[in-house]
Design an enzyme around this catalytic site. Sequence first.
Site, PDB file in Angstrom:
ATOM      1  N   GLY A 111       0.811  -1.210   0.000  1.00  0.00           N
ATOM      2  CA  GLY A 111       0.000   0.000   0.000  1.00  0.00           C
ATOM      3  C   GLY A 111       0.837   1.249   0.000  1.00  0.00           C
ATOM      4  N   ARG A 112       1.899   1.230   0.808  1.00  0.00           N
ATOM      5  CA  ARG A 112       2.712   2.441   0.957  1.00  0.00           C
ATOM      6  C   ARG A 112       3.671   2.653  -0.206  1.00  0.00           C
ATOM      7  NH1 ARG A 112       4.496   2.365   7.330  1.00  0.00           N
ATOM      8  NH2 ARG A 112       2.587   3.290   8.184  1.00  0.00           N
ATOM      9  N   VAL A 166      -4.884   8.057   4.626  1.00  0.00           N
ATOM     10  CA  VAL A 166      -4.961   6.613   4.846  1.00  0.00           C
ATOM     11  C   VAL A 166      -3.575   5.986   4.943  1.00  0.00           C
ATOM     12  CG1 VAL A 166      -7.189   6.475   3.703  1.00  0.00           C
ATOM     13  CG2 VAL A 166      -5.114   6.122   2.365  1.00  0.00           C
ATOM     14  N   GLU A 167      -3.544   4.784   5.522  1.00  0.00           N
ATOM     15  CA  GLU A 167      -2.327   3.967   5.691  1.00  0.00           C
ATOM     16  C   GLU A 167      -1.196   4.754   6.357  1.00  0.00           C
ATOM     17  OE1 GLU A 167      -1.174   1.361   2.631  1.00  0.00           O
ATOM     18  OE2 GLU A 167      -3.206   0.800   2.100  1.00  0.00           O
ATOM     19  N   GLY A 168      -1.552   5.427   7.439  1.00  0.00           N
ATOM     20  CA  GLY A 168      -0.597   6.231   8.177  1.00  0.00           C
ATOM     21  C   GLY A 168      -0.700   7.675   7.749  1.00  0.00           C
TER      22      GLY A 168
END
Length: 831
Positions: free
Chosen positions: A379-380, A502-504
């Site tokens: 994802g990142r 999102v995702e951090g």
Amino acid sequence: MTALFLAILVLSVLLLAYYRIPLLISIAILAGLTFAFTELRHFYEIPAWFRWSFGIITVSLGGFAIKGLRRLFISNRLFSVYRKVMPKLSSTEREALEAGTVWWDGELFSGKPRWRRLLRQPAPALTGREQKFIDGPVEELCLMLDDWEICDKYRDLPEPVWQFILDNRFFGMIIPEQYGGLEFSAQANSAVVLKLASRNVTAAVTVMVPNSLGPGELLLHYGTEEQKDYYLPRLASGEEIPCFALTSPLAGSDAGSMPDTGIVCKQEVDGEEVLGLKLTWNKRYITLAPVATLLGLAFRAYDPDGLLGDEPDLGITCALIPANTEGVEIGNRHMPVGAEFMNGPTRGKDVFVPMDRVIGGQERLGQGWRMLMQSLAAGRAISLPSLGVAGGKMASMLTGAYSRIRTQFDVPIGYFGGIEEPLARIGGRTYRMDAARLLTLIALDQGEQPGVLSAINKYQLTEGNRQCIIDAMDVHGGKGIIQGPNNYLAHGYQALPIAITVEGANILTRSLIIFGQGAIRAHPCLLQEMRAVTGIANSQARRDFDNALFTHIGYSLSNMVRSLLLGLTGSRMTPSPVRGPHARYFRQLSRMSSAFAFLADSVLVLLGGKFKFKEKLSGRLADVLIHLYMGSAILKRFEDEGRPSADLPLLHWAMEDSLYRIQQGLLGVIQNFPVPLLGGLARLLVFPLGLPYAGPSDKTVKAVAAILLSENESRERLTEGVFISDRDDATGRVNKAFHLVLEAQPAERAIKNALKKTVNFVNYEGLVRRATESGVITEEQATTVRLAQQASAQVIAVDDFPREHIERFKHMSTPSDETETASEEAEERAG
């Protein structure tokens, strides 16, 4: 003569530190010099103090080489001190720190990056099968997407689009072919998401989520063979639509504190007693949840009755739950800004699932957080950065074209200096963002899981996209703020906060994760020191600590010396692996890497465990690390593409901007140094001749803007990978008008010279007729001018709607009973 001998003495020691000559070899060199100068005293007048100084330094270093001696007097004493001051790490923090692998970030933390190692990495490339998929199904899917209709009419992907995605196995890009998936590389995965995102964010998010952190990724790495054989073919074919529920109202960025629980218990199922978990959860912001058939769930497992052993708190665990399981609440939608992908909450209370629903089976109970951290790289490093780069590429293409099409004061607005600046920022940032995306994908495809670098990509590429789109909106002016089918910026602008959050969340990622995790994970020695002092205090731990400590001291001293000498010599002491106009940037990055490593070590030593709470300092050091990596990626990209001279303006802008940001980050650390007096000394060591970087020059800015304002190979490379529409839609009209305007330029210039008037879409008919009749232009040129002006008028036009269309809900001021009930239910849940 005294000054000369002193200089020889100091320079000898500094050069040994600069080149990181191993301790025993350094002792041998100094001993040899001591002997040589002692013998030369018979022939030359060499002061005794000079010879004694070399001898004392040699003996002192010899003492450090005797490990038993240095442990007795130094490291064993520091071992006890370190154990007291070392911050206690929670299990989730420890697992996050140890997740993933270290790649080029380790070189940057070393202070002496090995550039040839970077340049030996393969250039990015897709396989023939992957390129065929992008040219075929992905192109066809893009043609099916209408951004305005999806976001403002259907508020969903149309049914034929959903079916096309499933039929062509877009949800199976990461799943191996043996399970019916496409088994694409990280580069192909990114290329698909990027192209879709350049057309419609909703479609891109819909495709990227099943190929990112979720059931498919977790099953591939941790699932049992039975789970893989059953679920992966169903996920690849689209028979199952997955989602993964992690975030809860009480646990966002701090996902480790989630209140969702799974209680180990036994329950009768079909007449048999089955060991399983009774799950209770309340999750939100879950993409694809409203349409999901398979729910991945993260929760904290407990065993209060000791059915599995003596440990009551088993830790975070991941499980798979069919959405039709009794007690699962799923289907409602959230409404994300600027996009209409499926996203919503899911809840459950005392939902029983057998133990074989745990991903990886019972033995994986409590390993969920490690599993999630290891899998987060997709994802990142792939999905969200691809969205960001797509935004930058489209901003470059469309804003450059619009700036050439749109005129004010009889001049294309792109020729104004005030517009050249945002154009250059858009182009330069996009070049840099894409370089970082490609370099990180190379690492992923070689089996790396670079946790720190993926966090850098997530933060910098989504943040860079935000800045690109804001600049694009500023250039477009009124065109960008009126909604309608002709507005190709509005939805992307509105959706910016999604990827940022999102995702951090980006604030957290910058201030805590990038340097906070990187300092421990990628530092040459720090993790080894931590492991030694946080474990059992036995003799082996003390030996490990001693080795790590003195290696650390050597690195720190070397980086201090390197910072000073490279600063004094303008980085000329360090070699570049290449020749040419970009060679100096390798040297400058080497200098800044040494300065970064030196200041990072200094801050960590002075603050110790307190650094964990110094988020502003951590954020500034993160900015430096980010742009060291960005600069590395830029240089690698330029080499991979064959050093095209036409791209030098983009290279210069991106590198000059990154070096300036590195400088400002280091300056911010120095100005806020834990001990101000030492901060002044650090500035002298890092910037002995003043601040060397000023950012991109006006000449560079103008050159980058010129690339965006014309059709050329650099512009094509910059925007490569996006969907380029040739249809009668918002972006297609811009592309058509841009080409026609450039083609009509010679004829329009001839008209202006002959008739002393500038052609525009109001007066073009009369001017073209007069110019044709007088022989200024040919009939063919006249047709081109007419088409260019008509196309320009279409691009500049904005939408308007009948009042009744906009005000159709005006008289619905009294909520319906259904609306009131939904509102009351929402309030009850929030309470």
